[in-house]
Structures are given as C-alpha cells and as structure tokens.
Design a protein around this motif. Structure first.
Motif, PDB file in Angstrom:
ATOM      1  N   LEU A 136      41.141   3.722  60.132  1.00 30.31           N
ATOM      2  CA  LEU A 136      42.368   3.178  59.544  1.00 30.31           C
ATOM      3  C   LEU A 136      42.058   2.597  58.161  1.00 30.31           C
ATOM      4  N   TYR A 163      28.241   1.947  54.917  1.00 37.34           N
ATOM      5  CA  TYR A 163      28.203   3.329  54.417  1.00 37.34           C
ATOM      6  C   TYR A 163      26.770   3.702  54.027  1.00 37.34           C
ATOM      7  N   GLN A 170      29.383   6.716  57.726  1.00 34.50           N
ATOM      8  CA  GLN A 170      30.419   5.814  58.202  1.00 34.50           C
ATOM      9  C   GLN A 170      31.121   5.092  57.054  1.00 34.50           C
ATOM     10  N   LEU A 204      30.557  -2.944  47.308  1.00 33.95           N
ATOM     11  CA  LEU A 204      31.908  -3.494  47.163  1.00 33.95           C
ATOM     12  C   LEU A 204      32.466  -3.098  45.805  1.00 33.95           C
ATOM     13  N   LYS A 205      33.777  -2.963  45.738  1.00 34.38           N
ATOM     14  CA  LYS A 205      34.470  -2.953  44.453  1.00 34.38           C
ATOM     15  C   LYS A 205      35.286  -4.236  44.412  1.00 34.38           C
ATOM     16  N   ASP A 225      41.337   3.618  47.664  1.00 33.63           N
ATOM     17  CA  ASP A 225      39.900   3.819  47.455  1.00 33.63           C
ATOM     18  C   ASP A 225      39.187   3.823  48.812  1.00 33.63           C
ATOM     19  N   PRO A 226      38.313   4.801  49.048  1.00 33.53           N
ATOM     20  CA  PRO A 226      37.668   4.876  50.368  1.00 33.53           C
ATOM     21  C   PRO A 226      36.570   3.838  50.603  1.00 33.53           C
ATOM     22  N   ASN A 227      36.334   2.976  49.638  1.00 31.27           N
ATOM     23  CA  ASN A 227      35.308   1.936  49.792  1.00 31.27           C
ATOM     24  C   ASN A 227      35.966   0.596  50.091  1.00 31.27           C
TER      25      ASN A 227
ATOM     26  N   ASP B 375      25.204   7.205  48.690  1.00 28.91           N
ATOM     27  CA  ASP B 375      25.824   6.532  49.840  1.00 28.91           C
ATOM     28  C   ASP B 375      26.065   5.033  49.640  1.00 28.91           C
ATOM     29  N   ILE B 376      25.956   4.561  48.390  1.00 30.73           N
ATOM     30  CA  ILE B 376      26.357   3.169  48.159  1.00 30.73           C
ATOM     31  C   ILE B 376      27.880   3.113  48.184  1.00 30.73           C
ATOM     32  N   TYR B 377      28.481   4.060  47.467  1.00 31.37           N
ATOM     33  CA  TYR B 377      29.934   4.231  47.483  1.00 31.37           C
ATOM     34  C   TYR B 377      30.236   5.636  47.977  1.00 31.37           C
ATOM     35  N   TYR B 378      31.436   5.780  48.478  1.00 31.86           N
ATOM     36  CA  TYR B 378      31.889   7.067  48.987  1.00 31.86           C
ATOM     37  C   TYR B 378      31.717   8.132  47.895  1.00 31.86           C
ATOM     38  N   THR B 381      33.510   8.595  44.353  1.00 36.14           N
ATOM     39  CA  THR B 381      34.225   7.384  43.914  1.00 36.14           C
ATOM     40  C   THR B 381      33.257   6.325  43.410  1.00 36.14           C
TER      41      THR B 381
END
Lengths: 392, 397
Positions: A136, A163, A170, A204-205, A225-227, B375-378, B381
């Motif tokens: 989700l 991730y 993941q 993180l962003k 954003d996927p992060n 793999d730090i960020y997707y 992106t």
C-alpha cells in the motif's frame, strides 16, 4: 497551450521534470515576483470552517490558496487517484485533522481510507510502514513531527533502510507528513526542526515546501514516489495564502523532488532557505534592493534530501556571496551542510566572503514571546547577515 | 528415550486451570487410529499440549499424513543442518557480525510453515534463517547472505538478520519493531480484502517492548487478521523470562485478545495451533496471541556461549528429552511410517543438500563497489548522485 503562455511555475515544473528525465543538473532560473504572504495567521489554525478548495480568488482574478487548502486538495486528489493510498494518523478523520488539513476527507473517502488512530505513534508508524511493505501507499500523519521522535526508529530503521537491506526486494512507498519546526508559543517540546535529522539518512527523501504550490506539487510527488518520503510542513504556514497558477489547480500538477526553486533572481547575493524562512529572505531581498540597490537571489530549497547543490553552486558563481537561512538548531544543520557542500564544490573559489548562516538559536525553544522572538531568524537577522557578507 | 507423558500418571481431568501446566515433551502424541501409508489418519495430542486465555483450546485430535510428517522431518533436519553449517562457517570466521541460530526451535518454523499457506505472511525478528528458506528462499541464498555474497538473498547487503521473500518480511534487527509492522501487513491484507493471515513473531525478550502492546491494541481495535506469535525460548539474550516479565504467561498478555499457549517442541501440536489461529483470524474474529514454549540449544548469538545464565545440565536435559526432531522421529518410527534406516537416509540427504549449498554459496562472488550504491532508492528514482568518503568519491546514477 503554447509554451509562452505557460505560467512561470508550470515552466519550472516542466523544465525541472525534463531536466530530471535527461539527467542533467541544469539550473532553472525563474523570476517570480511573488506577493508576500501575510504572517501571523496562527489563529486561523483553530477555526473549523474556512474556504473551500480552489474557490478563493482575488478581485483581480489572480487565484490565491492557503497552504491548508493546497494540502487538503493534494491529499484528496491522491486518495482519489489510487486506492492503495490511505491517510492514517491521530484525529485525521472525525476531528477533520488537528489543524484541519484533512477536513472533509472522511466524508468523501470513508473510514477505510481515512483512519483515526489511538495516540500511539510508535505503533501506528510501524503499522503504516508494514502496510507500505505489503504494497500500500500510506500517508502517515504526525500531529507534529515532534511526536515522531517516539517513532523515529520506524521512519529510519524500518522504512528508509529496508529497500537496501533486502537488496532491492522490498520497497516502501510511504509518506510521513505533519507540521515541523516552531509554531508560536508552544515551547521546547513542540518547536523543533527535523530537517537535518531526516536529511542525513540515505534512503529517505525529505521535502520542506514553502508556498501553496510547493505544498500541492511536492506532496503529490511524495505520495507517488516509491521511496519513503518525509514531508515537513509548517503549522503557521497552514493559514497563509499564496498566489497559485492555473496549472497548479490540476490534479496532474506534480513538482520534481530534488529541485530547488529560484523564488527571486538576483546578481549580488544568494540566500538559500526553506519553508517559511524563504519569506524572511524575500522580505530582506526587497529591503536590500530598496536600501542598497543590491539584487539578492532567493533559493527556496523545496527538497532537503536530495539537496539541489548544483542550483546553489550556479547561483554562487553568479553572486559570489551566500547566506543560509533556517529555523533549525545551528549545529549540524541544513546551513552547516550547505557550507560544507559549497566548500567542496567549485563555488568555493567564487566566494568573495565567508558564508553566513542564519539559524535558530542553540537553545531549547522558550515559551515567552519576548524570548521566542530571539530564538528564530527574522527579516532583520537576514539583513544583518547580508550586510556582513556584502560589507555594507 | 522415555516420553514424559507415558511415565507420568495421568492428571485428573478436573484439576483447576491455574494448576495445570503446559507440558513441552516432543513425543507425547499418540495414535488415535492405525497409521496409514496412503490415507490421512488421526493422532491425539497430549492433553496438556495447549492452554488458552479467553477462548477454548484447540482440539487434541489432529489429522496427519505420512507424507506431511516425513516432509516436516526432512525440513527440520535440513534447517538444523543449515544452522550447524552457519555455526561452523562463523567459527571459521567466514561469517561476520551477528548470527543468531535457531537450533532447538525447528518445530516452530517448520510447524508454522506446515500450518499456513504460501499466501499467508510472516515477519519475525533476528533469528530468521529457517523462515527465510521455508517462505520461498533457499539454503544457498541464506548461507550466501551470511557469507556476504552476491547470491545472498539480499545480495550480501542485509546479512543474517535481514532476509526477505515475497511473503516473508524479515528479519528485523530492532527487537520488537517487527510486531507493529506485522500488524500493518495484516492491515494491508484487510484493506485489500485478501483472506490471509499474518504471523507477527517475537520472542519472550521482545514481548516487553511498548510497541508490542501498541500493536495489540490497534489490532484488536480494528479486528486485524494478525496472529501475534511469542516464540518463548525462555531467555531474552541472557535474561530469563522470569527476570524480564512480570507475567510470563505470554499468551495472556493481549488484554482483550484471546491467546493460546502451545507446546513448541512437538511439531504436531505446533501445526495444530497454527491451523487453529489461521482459521481464527481469517474467519473475521480479529487477532489472537499464540505462544510457543520452546528452547534454544545455543547461545543468544555466536558470541554467547549460552552457559552463564543457565546450566549445562538444563541444556543437556532439553536436548536429550525434548528435542523436536527426535520427537518426530519417534512418531514416524513407532507408527511404522518409516524405519530408522530410512530416516537416517534423510539425515544424510539433508547433510548433502546443505554441504552443496555451502559450496555453491562459497563459489558466489563477493559484491563489487558498484553494488554499494544500488538499492538505496527505488531504481530509477535515485537522486542525481550520492557522496562517498571524500568529495571526489561520488556515485552518479
């Protein structure tokens, strides 16, 4: 619409989007003379009514919108767009949000999508992270980011690092949002800026919007954003109104993450700031021009992580002077980081004077107004630092 | 090996609840009908295999098949072999940092897997190797991860405590953090209308973390399909349950959430309890607690000899009288499902399987410096670049 008819904001968005797509770090100059928002609308936070989204417009036909409404419409549009998005937090549903940011969302989307939690930050933060790991796209609201210290382990260890730790298996598409930094008269435990804290974490962003358009475009970008994204809002800003472009009213309006915005172009000094301190910079820039004929360039960071260093560097190469303005504690802060990054870049050779940092004081935020006024930078402090850097 | 159940006089059935203890023998299940080689048959668990809180205990009759019992035997044997291999590799200094082994606790991981479906979800703490394999991973993938190789299930980036599959969410190194995350996975399944169960596992040590109770509360409030599993191996690191918990009846600690305590050394009881709790949460009854009383033979981690806070005699007694693999072996042999020789063949096969996995894992390359940055960020992106150790060491995406 012909390109020439695009508003400056839309141009920014388009240019930045294409810059991001092309992978070049080009600067996006953008001269915007923006009307200054009225400060001191804190009382409005306590009201339950208010204008509806998109309906506010000035007599001249220029549309204005409060940050609260911009955020409310951004959340609503993302809830509308994707069933995997849900909003969870304390008092977000029946109470309509502690600051009324989520007003009307329960009625519109129902209790499946807009979920009140008990006062249980560590629990619901972990729970929303779990929901994100399961696919989700939660919006996890903190009544303030001060309370997120209870759950910072989940933001950092559970959300930001999974991730990487899983070797890319993941992902965790989650947005943590809520007011950050000092409000007014709420004393030490409720008045702290976390930009530097979260800004230091790989994975993180971190976004820190200033204007209503920033809030809308960046929030929607955060959700998509996927992060994991930490979205740092400002309680006082919620009631402030900004002019907004026609484009920003669109449900497709998204701003790029990681790109700063030049709020005011100048040639003599660069002011780098984020969130409401951008306002102090714009005010100071105006005064500097009036009093000294100095043209200040004001950079609204928008994004703390990634930090748009190329934009700052290009600006410094032009102006040869730099100040940073933030309300966080001085030590290890956003300003400290910018100083370090400038030292490490070619911009260092272009500096005609040492960088000056304007920051919050190195004190726990005091309660009394007479003390609190000394704890955070204001326009006069920005003027003082500017005069020093420019030897005025 | 004598079974406690068979040498102890039967307790009168009317003993009040408070005086009845759980028994943790691994081999006290009896045939309820003749064992069959082809058809399912019924066995009867020892009457003290379960205790309950705010609900009935699961029934004692369990339907099993020869095939499922042999599979559980093979899986437990493989898991123990894998953990023994990890122990050896650690002692050869080929594994770095943390390494927590589950030797002695195999009935929990294998029994859990036997009682759930591939669509269900599991999350646990740092003692995670068997779950990672059983939930769709591989022994080679786990061992390669421990060795820090690219063929590791997390490409060598997670190590012992951070291994994931599509239905297994780790592997969490922060004691207790996985419990609200597990509740969140259950929330997501409820939100998406998926009729599956989530097993959020933690130890007796983690059970005292505040966020465990926060997760219980939300799960009960929202009726989440979550089974909170306390894998009670009696020691949280070096602190015994009695020294850490004012209430060591972990299955009763959910306040309004019902709970089951289960003999975690008898895999048939484990499977039964898992099936019971799975039915519970997927039929809309909300969350349930499930405590497995088990035992770890080794120390908390590789740096703990495991003998400063408990006696060698205690460990030896558990090993010799309540071992879950020997318990199942006894059932299989006594019920005429396989001979000792046939089971020894399985043991040998497990050893070969693990040895082969270790060799393959050792042959896997180490990650290279470019892997540091992925793999730090997707993917797609990422920021424009990430900084290295000095200003010119920068990785551009």
């Amino acid at each position: 619409m012909a390109p020439s008819k695009l508003s400056s904001v839309a141009k920014t968005a388009n240019l930045a989007a294409s810059a991001l797509k092309n992978g070049n770090g080009s600067v996006i100059p953008n001269a915007v003379a923006r009307s200054l928002p009225q400060a001191g609308q804190y009382q409005a936070l306590r009201t339950t009514g208010g204008s509806s989204v998109r309906s506010a417009s000035s007599a001249s036909g220029t549309k204005t919108m409060t940050v609260r409404d911009a955020l409310n419409s951004a959340i609503a549009e993302e809830l509308d767009r994707d069933d995997d998005v849900f909003l969870m937090g304390e008092e977000v549903a029946q109470y309509n949000g502690a600051y009324k940011v989520s007003r009307g969302l329960l009625d519109r989307f129902g209790e499946r999508r807009v979920v009140d939690t008990p006062i249980t930050e560590m629990g619901f933060t972990g729970l929303t992270v779990g929901a994100a790991l399961a696919g989700l796209k939660p919006i996890c609201e903190f009544m303030t980011f001060n309370f997120a210290m209870q759950s910072i382990d989940h933001i950092i260890n559970s959300a930001a690092k999974t991730y990487y730790m899983s070797g890319g298996k993941q992902p965790c598409n989650i947005t943590f949002r809520g007011p950050n930094g000092a409000a007014a008269g709420v004393a030490a435990q409720h008045s702290q800026c976390y930009a530097a804290w979260y800004g230091s974490i790989p994975g993180l962003k971190v976004l820190s919007p200033y204007s209503a358009e920033d809030y809308k475009g960046l929030f929607k970008a955060a959700v998509r954003d996927p992060n994991p994204v930490v979205f740092l809002e400002n309680e006082i800003a919620y009631g402030e109104s900004f002019e907004v472009s026609e484009e920003s009213l669109s449900s497709d309006f998204v701003l790029p993450i990681g790109k700063a915005k030049i709020e005011r172009e100048g040639t003599d000094i660069t002011m780098v700031s984020h969130t409401r301190n951008v306002m102090h910079c714009l005010e100071a820039a105006k005064l500097l021009e009036e009093q000294y004929g100095v043209k200040a360039e004001v950079i609204n960071l928008r994004s703390i992580k990634p930090l748009d260093v190329p934009t700052i560097v290009e600006s410094v190469k032009k102006t040869n002077h730099l100040i940073t303005v933030e309300a966080g504690f001085p030590a290890f802060g956003v300003g400290s980081e910018i100083c370090a990054q400038i030292m490490e870049s070619e911009a260092f050779d272009y500096l005609d004077a040492p960088v000056e940092r304007c920051t919050g004081c190195e004190v726990p935020t005091p309660y009394a107004k007479e003390l609190e006024d000394f704890a955070f930078p204001d326009t006069e402090i920005v003027m003082r630092a500017s005069r020093k850097v420019l030897s005025l | 090996m004598a079974s406690l159940a068979r040498i102890r006089p039967r307790l009168p059935r009317k003993v009040p609840f408070a005086f009845r203890g759980l028994q943790t023998s691994a081999d006290s299940t009896q045939l309820a009908q003749d064992a069959s080689h082809s058809e399912p048959f019924t066995v009867r668990l020892h009457e003290d295999s379960f205790r309950s809180y705010r609900t009935e205990t699961p029934g004692l009759e369990v339907e099993v098949t020869k095939e499922s019992l042999l599979k559980m035997y093979k899986d437990m044997t493989s898991m123990r072999r894998m953990e023994m291999a990890a122990d050896a590799l650690y002692k050869q200094k080929l594994i770095r940092g943390f390494c927590h082994l589950a030797i002695g606790q195999e009935a929990v991981s294998v029994g859990l897997e036997a009682g759930i479906t591939p669509k269900d979800f599991v999350i646990t703490a740092y003692r995670c190797h068997p779950f990672a394999v059983l939930r769709g991973g591989s022994i080679k993938g786990v061992i390669a991860e421990l060795l820090g190789r690219v063929d590791g299930m997390s490409k060598g980036k997670g190590g012992s405590m951070h291994i994931f599959t599509k239905s297994f969410f780790g592997g969490n190194g922060i004691v207790g953090a996985q419990v609200p995350i597990g509740a969140g996975i259950a929330f997501a399944n409820q939100y998406s209308g998926k009729p599956v169960a989530t097993y959020a596992m933690y130890g007796d040590g983690a059970s005292n973390q505040g966020q465990v109770f926060e997760a219980y509360n939300m799960a009960k409030l929202w009726n989440l399909p979550c089974v909170f599993v306390c894998e009670n191996n009696k020691y949280g690191m070096g602190t015994s349950a009695e020294r850490s918990s004012s209430n060591t009846e972990y299955f009763t600690r959910g306040d309004k959430i019902p709970g089951i305590q289960c003999n975690g050394m008898d895999i048939i009881a484990v499977k039964k309890a898992v099936e019971y709790t799975r039915d519970w949460v997927t039929s809309g009854k909300g969350p349930i607690l499930l405590e497995f009383v088990t035992y770890r033979y080794g120390g908390h981690s590789m740096s703990d000899p495991g003998t400063t806070y408990r006696t060698r005699e205690e460990i030896q007694r558990m090993r010799s009288t309540q071992d879950p693999i020997r318990g199942l072996q006894r059932y299989i042999e006594e019920w005429g499902l396989a001979t000792e020789e046939e089971l020894k063949k399985f043991d040998k096969e497990a050893k070969i399987e693990v040895d082969k996995a270790v060799e393959e894992a050792k042959a896997s390359p180490f990650p290279s410096d470019k892997d540091l940055w992925s793999d730090i960020y997707y993917a797609g992106t990422e920021p424009a670049y990430m900084r290295g150790r000095e200003r010119e060491e920068v990785h551009y995406y």
